[in-house]
Write a protein that holds these residues in place. Structure first.
Motif, PDB file in Angstrom:
ATOM      1  N   THR A 128      11.023   5.352  -4.348  1.00 24.63           N
ATOM      2  CA  THR A 128      10.783   5.619  -5.966  1.00 24.63           C
ATOM      3  C   THR A 128       9.954   6.653  -6.147  1.00 24.63           C
ATOM      4  OG1 THR A 128      11.368   3.102  -6.515  1.00 24.63           O
ATOM      5  CG2 THR A 128      10.027   4.563  -8.314  1.00 24.63           C
ATOM      6  N   VAL A 138       4.022   9.614  -8.278  1.00 24.62           N
ATOM      7  CA  VAL A 138       4.165   8.488  -7.461  1.00 24.62           C
ATOM      8  C   VAL A 138       5.255   8.635  -6.426  1.00 24.62           C
ATOM      9  CG1 VAL A 138       4.130   6.048  -7.220  1.00 24.62           C
ATOM     10  CG2 VAL A 138       3.043   7.009  -9.130  1.00 24.62           C
ATOM     11  N   SER A 141       7.773   3.316  -1.645  1.00 18.82           N
ATOM     12  CA  SER A 141       8.858   3.130  -0.548  1.00 18.82           C
ATOM     13  C   SER A 141       8.589   1.822   0.213  1.00 18.82           C
ATOM     14  CB  SER A 141       9.227   4.283   0.272  1.00 18.82           C
ATOM     15  OG  SER A 141      10.253   4.010   1.014  1.00 18.82           O
ATOM     16  N   VAL A 142       9.600   1.106   0.243  1.00 13.82           N
ATOM     17  CA  VAL A 142       9.414  -0.062   1.321  1.00 13.82           C
ATOM     18  C   VAL A 142      10.761  -0.069   2.102  1.00 13.82           C
ATOM     19  CG1 VAL A 142       9.080  -2.450   1.567  1.00 13.82           C
ATOM     20  CG2 VAL A 142       7.871  -1.594  -0.107  1.00 13.82           C
ATOM     21  N   ILE A 156       4.924   1.983   1.784  1.00 12.93           N
ATOM     22  CA  ILE A 156       4.016   3.123   1.094  1.00 12.93           C
ATOM     23  C   ILE A 156       3.895   3.238  -0.165  1.00 12.93           C
ATOM     24  CG2 ILE A 156       4.620   5.607   1.049  1.00 12.93           C
ATOM     25  CD1 ILE A 156       7.000   4.879   3.483  1.00 12.93           C
ATOM     26  N   LEU A 159      -0.172   7.460  -4.886  1.00 11.67           N
ATOM     27  CA  LEU A 159      -0.297   7.887  -6.199  1.00 11.67           C
ATOM     28  C   LEU A 159      -1.169   8.962  -6.664  1.00 11.67           C
ATOM     29  CD1 LEU A 159      -1.145   4.122  -6.335  1.00 11.67           C
ATOM     30  CD2 LEU A 159       0.951   4.843  -7.395  1.00 11.67           C
ATOM     31  N   LYS A 165      -7.865  11.744  -9.086  1.00 16.02           N
ATOM     32  CA  LYS A 165      -7.638  10.539  -8.610  1.00 16.02           C
ATOM     33  C   LYS A 165      -6.574  10.468  -7.653  1.00 16.02           C
ATOM     34  CE  LYS A 165      -7.646   5.671  -9.726  1.00 16.02           C
ATOM     35  NZ  LYS A 165      -7.473   4.500 -10.719  1.00 16.02           N
ATOM     36  N   MET A 170      -0.733   3.226   2.999  1.00 21.90           N
ATOM     37  CA  MET A 170       0.703   3.186   3.839  1.00 21.90           C
ATOM     38  C   MET A 170       0.414   1.996   5.034  1.00 21.90           C
ATOM     39  SD  MET A 170       2.577   6.007   5.870  1.00 21.90           S
ATOM     40  CE  MET A 170       1.148   6.698   6.424  1.00 21.90           C
ATOM     41  N   GLN A 173       3.444  -3.488   7.297  1.00 31.55           N
ATOM     42  CA  GLN A 173       3.061  -4.897   6.530  1.00 31.55           C
ATOM     43  C   GLN A 173       3.341  -5.925   7.253  1.00 31.55           C
ATOM     44  OE1 GLN A 173       3.811  -3.287   2.052  1.00 31.55           O
ATOM     45  NE2 GLN A 173       2.076  -4.293   2.180  1.00 31.55           N
ATOM     46  N   ARG A 206      -9.211  -6.107  -5.754  1.00 27.10           N
ATOM     47  CA  ARG A 206      -8.886  -6.084  -7.055  1.00 27.10           C
ATOM     48  C   ARG A 206      -7.598  -6.499  -7.470  1.00 27.10           C
ATOM     49  NH1 ARG A 206      -9.287  -0.468  -9.879  1.00 27.10           N
ATOM     50  NH2 ARG A 206      -8.361  -1.081 -11.901  1.00 27.10           N
ATOM     51  N   TYR A 208      -4.834  -6.913  -4.533  1.00 23.72           N
ATOM     52  CA  TYR A 208      -4.214  -7.769  -3.266  1.00 23.72           C
ATOM     53  C   TYR A 208      -5.238  -8.422  -2.438  1.00 23.72           C
ATOM     54  CZ  TYR A 208      -0.321  -4.477  -4.553  1.00 23.72           C
ATOM     55  OH  TYR A 208       0.620  -3.862  -5.027  1.00 23.72           O
ATOM     56  N   LEU A 283       1.821   0.442 -15.514  1.00 26.42           N
ATOM     57  CA  LEU A 283       2.233   1.625 -15.827  1.00 26.42           C
ATOM     58  C   LEU A 283       3.754   1.981 -16.132  1.00 26.42           C
ATOM     59  CD1 LEU A 283       1.687   4.885 -14.496  1.00 26.42           C
ATOM     60  CD2 LEU A 283       2.666   4.096 -12.439  1.00 26.42           C
ATOM     61  N   PHE A 284       4.503   1.074 -15.510  1.00 27.49           N
ATOM     62  CA  PHE A 284       5.888   1.163 -15.843  1.00 27.49           C
ATOM     63  C   PHE A 284       6.001   0.902 -17.416  1.00 27.49           C
ATOM     64  CE2 PHE A 284       6.702  -0.690 -11.545  1.00 27.49           C
ATOM     65  CZ  PHE A 284       6.703   0.583 -10.804  1.00 27.49           C
TER      66      PHE A 284
END
Ligand code: BLA
Length: 312
Positions: A128, A138, A141-142, A156, A159, A165, A170, A173, A206, A208, A283-284
């Motif tokens: 994305t 941004v 990706s997974v 991944i 941002l 900022k 990455m 996982q 915060r 995860y 954000l979305f």
């Protein structure tokens, strides 16, 4: 959103469809007749499925749509990933709903586009890109291995917000935190991680939990300018992608029913865990509305997750 009712008129000659298209909390009902292409295209927009290769062939985007001259900071990562994944055996396009593949907002001005594939050894590879100029860039990706492979997912999340900022995460996982598993699949990245000064930060608690679905070798970086994106993150990204693909190449499949069921279940847990914690929903929502944000999160990003409504 996107409820389609198809019916055939009394004479049985024409098919009609009624479709409710939700956008920005407004709902419109569009009535169309089968043979009138233009209206039919609008009416079908929410339910039509689209492929990715043709859209991906138009990459890289060369300029932001926000009109503020912001460079598309993570485009080189997208093009590198596409180049690499094209080497995967059995890579194929996976159709998914058009309304999840692309959205554009006018206020604030921003677009989001996504692509989806599978291959012989990966059941899902999604990517994305969000381009809202300096306000937001941004790349997310997974890569999900097929159930025969208990390898970590490649995650991944890069941002950039404003000019000061930048946050880059990455990781290979891990599906479990068992020591033997981490040694087998994650610790190999230790040397690469240490090579890049500034990429070995520590994630906060915060959003995860670092002890679930993250490894100690994750790339974690916060910058107050864009320069390290190209000088550090890009070479590190390339090393992670190449090593991840090599690791998959060398992996031995386990096609036992128990093994496959276990991988499926752990990946489902990853999707649920990620969907519940993902700070991106806010954000979305800002750009494309809350309803779309939830749909995108549960039906595309983490498609094995279910929405759990939080108590008010
Ligand atoms: C943090 N990820 C974030 C934040 C946002 C996103 C907005 C919070 C930034 C902040 O305010 O500090 C954005 N997440 C997204 C987007 C998508 C998404 C846009 O899923 C989808 C398009 N997140 C992932 C993956 C990883 C990941 C695959 O989606 C793993 C590599 C990690 N993102 C991750 C971590 C943080 C984060 C660990 C928290 C950083 C911290 O505060 O410590």
């Amino acid at each position: 959103m996107g409820v389609t009712l198809g019916f055939v008129s009394a004479l049985g000659l024409r098919s009609h469809s009624l479709q409710w298209i939700g956008h920005n909390n407004k709902t419109t009902c569009v009535v169309t007749e089968g043979r009138f292409q233009p209206t039919r295209m609008i009416a079908e927009a929410a339910s039509t499925e689209v492929l990715s290769n043709e859209r991906a062939a138009k990459l890289p985007w060369n300029e932001t749509i926000a009109g503020d001259e912001c460079p598309l900071l993570f485009m080189p990562f997208v093009t590198y990933q596409l180049e690499q994944q094209n080497k995967l055996e059995g890579l194929s396009d996976v159709p998914f709903p058009k309304d999840l593949s692309f959205q554009q907002a006018e206020k604030p001005l921003g677009r989001i586009e996504s692509w989806l594939w599978r291959s012989d050894k990966f059941r899902k590879i999604r990517a994305t890109y969000i381009d809202a100029g300096w306000k937001a860039q941004v790349f997310n990706s997974v890569w999900y291995p097929s159930p025969e492979y208990d390898l970590p997912l490649l995650g991944i999340d890069f941002l950039s917000f404003g000019k000061k900022k930048v946050l880059c995460v990455m990781d290979f996982q891990p599906l479990t935190q068992e020591q033997a598993y981490l040694e087998k699949y994650c610790e190999r990245m230790e040397a690469v991680r240490n090579k890049y000064e500034g990429l070995s930060g520590k994630m906060s608690a915060r959003f995860y939990d670092e002890a679930q679905f993250f490894s100690k070798q994750l790339i974690f970086a916060k910058f107050d300018n864009q320069e390290p994106i190209e000088s550090q993150l890009l070479p590190a990204f390339k090393e992670y992608v190449v090593e991840y693909m090599n690791m998959m190449e060398a992996a031995t499949p386990d096609s036992s029913e128990a093994g496959m069921a276990r991988v499926k279940e752990l990946q489902r847990e990853y999707d649920q865990y990620s969907a519940e914690r993902d700070p991106a929903v806010g954000l979305f929502s800002t750009y494309w509305g809350e309803e779309w944000a939830e749909k995108f999160t549960h039906e595309f990003l983490f498609s094995d997750s279910v929405l759990v409504k939080k108590e008010a």
